[in-house]
Design an enzyme around this catalytic site. Structure first.
Site, PDB file in Angstrom:
ATOM      1  CG  ASP A  58      -2.027  -1.154   1.009  1.00 45.64           C
ATOM      2  OD1 ASP A  58      -2.981  -1.323   2.250  1.00 45.64           O
ATOM      3  OD2 ASP A  58      -2.125  -1.658   0.048  1.00 45.64           O
ATOM      4  CD  GLU A  60       6.778   1.486  -4.834  1.00 47.54           C
ATOM      5  OE1 GLU A  60       7.015   1.884  -5.914  1.00 47.54           O
ATOM      6  OE2 GLU A  60       7.324   2.005  -3.812  1.00 47.54           O
ATOM      7  CG  ASP A  62      -0.807   5.083  -0.155  1.00 49.16           C
ATOM      8  OD1 ASP A  62      -0.931   4.731   0.897  1.00 49.16           O
ATOM      9  OD2 ASP A  62      -2.049   4.869  -1.027  1.00 49.16           O
ATOM     10  CB  SER A 107     -10.498   8.107  -0.774  1.00 48.17           C
ATOM     11  OG  SER A 107      -9.221   7.571   0.048  1.00 48.17           O
ATOM     12  CG  LEU A 108      -9.096   8.978   4.919  1.00 48.00           C
ATOM     13  CD1 LEU A 108      -8.601   8.247   6.122  1.00 48.00           C
ATOM     14  CD2 LEU A 108      -9.859  10.226   5.555  1.00 48.00           C
ATOM     15  CD  GLU A 138      -9.236   6.533  15.068  1.00 47.85           C
ATOM     16  OE1 GLU A 138      -9.852   6.412  13.919  1.00 47.85           O
ATOM     17  OE2 GLU A 138      -9.555   6.258  16.359  1.00 47.85           O
ATOM     18  CE  LYS A 140      -6.546   4.851   5.145  1.00 48.73           C
ATOM     19  NZ  LYS A 140      -7.015   3.676   4.741  1.00 48.73           N
ATOM     20  NE  ARG A 161     -13.569   4.741  -1.520  1.00 47.26           N
ATOM     21  CZ  ARG A 161     -12.486   4.850  -0.659  1.00 47.26           C
ATOM     22  NH1 ARG A 161     -12.593   5.801   0.490  1.00 47.26           N
ATOM     23  NH2 ARG A 161     -11.430   3.981  -0.662  1.00 47.26           N
ATOM     24  CD  GLU A 201     -11.697   1.265   5.447  1.00 49.34           C
ATOM     25  OE1 GLU A 201     -11.160   1.076   4.714  1.00 49.34           O
ATOM     26  OE2 GLU A 201     -12.356   2.492   5.530  1.00 49.34           O
TER      27      GLU A 201
END
Length: 210
Positions: A58, A60, A62, A107-108, A138, A140, A161, A201
Site C-alpha cells: 500500500d 508503494e 500511495d 477518500s482520505l 489513531e 488507519k 464506495r 471501514e
C-alpha cells in the site's frame, strides 16, 4: 496487460537518470512521466480491485499516486477525466446491484512530508476560523469503506464506495456483522434524524484469525 517488472523498472530507471522534479522539468518530460505513472497505477488497481491479488505494498502504491498528483498539480492542463487521480476507487462489480451515493464518498488524502501536514493544519484552522484546534490521532484501519443508511432509526441499506459516486449494494452482507446496529436508539435529548448516512471501514481484526 503490463508486466510489473518491466513497467516499474522503466519508470524508476528514468526517474533516477534525470532526477526530474515537477518544478524544473518541461511539459514534455512531465507528460511522459504522467503517462507511465497512470499506466502503472491502473495496472495495480486492476490487480487489487479486480483480481484481488496485489503485487505491491500500500505504501508503494500511495507513493505512485502521490507523485502523479504532484505532477498534475504542477501541470493541470495534463489532467484528463480518465486519470487515476480523478476517481476514488473501483467500478462496481456486475454481480451486485448498484447503489448511488447522495453525496460523493471521497477518500482520505496522504501526507508524506512535515510541510504537507502543516499545510493541512493551516487549511483546517482557516476553514474553522479559529486557532484553537485539537487533533485525535489513531492508526488507519485498512479495510472496506462502506456507507450505512438509516431511515427513522432503521438500517435500510449499505453499500461500498465504488467510484465515489456509485457503489455496490452489500446490504445483506452487512447485516451479518453484529457490530452494525439494525436500529438506532435516541440518547438523552438527541433526536434520531429521519435519514442518517454513516460512513466507516469494515475490517477483520487479528482476534478473528486466532
Amino acid at each position: 496487460m503490463f508486466g510489473t517488472y518491466t513497467l516499474r523498472g522503466r519508470f524508476r530507471q528514468e526517474k533516477h537518470s534525470d532526477h526530474a522534479r515537477e518544478d524544473t522539468m518541461d511539459r514534455s518530460e512531465a507528460e511522459k512521466e504522467i503517462q507511465q505513472l497512470r499506466a502503472e497505477i491502473e495496472y495495480h488497481n486492476h490487480r487489487y480491485y479486480v483480481l484481488d491479488d496485489p503485487v505491491v505494498s500500500d505504501t508503494e502504491f500511495d507513493r505512485l499516486m502521490h507523485r502523479l498528483t504532484e505532477l498534475e498539480r504542477s501541470f493541470p492542463d495534463l489532467i484528463t477525466p480518465a486519470s487515476p487521480t480523478q476517481r476514488v476507487g473501483a467500478q462496481p462489480l456486475g454481480q451486485f446491484a448498484t447503489a448511488p451515493h447522495t453525496i460523493p464518498m471521497l477518500s482520505l488524502a496522504n501526507a508524506f512530508k512535515e510541510e504537507e501536514v502543516r499545510e493541512f493544519d493551516s487549511r483546517v484552522r482557516k476553514l474553522l476560523d479559529t486557532s484553537d484546534v485539537d487533533y485525535v490521532i489513531e492508526p488507519k484501519i485498512d479495510g472496506l469503506a462502506v456507507e450505512l443508511v438509516y431511515e427513522k432509526g432503521e438500517f435500510i441499506s449499505g453499500s461500498t464506495r465504488g467510484d465515489g459516486y456509485t457503489g455496490e449494494d452489500i446490504t445483506q452482507n452487512l447485516r451479518t456483522i453484529h457490530t452494525i446496529p439494525m436500529r438506532l436508539f435516541s440518547h438523552q435529548d438527541i433526536a434520531i434524524p429521519d435519514r442518517l448516512e454513516v460512513r466507516g471501514e469494515v475490517y477483520m481484526g487479528k482476534q478473528e484469525f486466532r
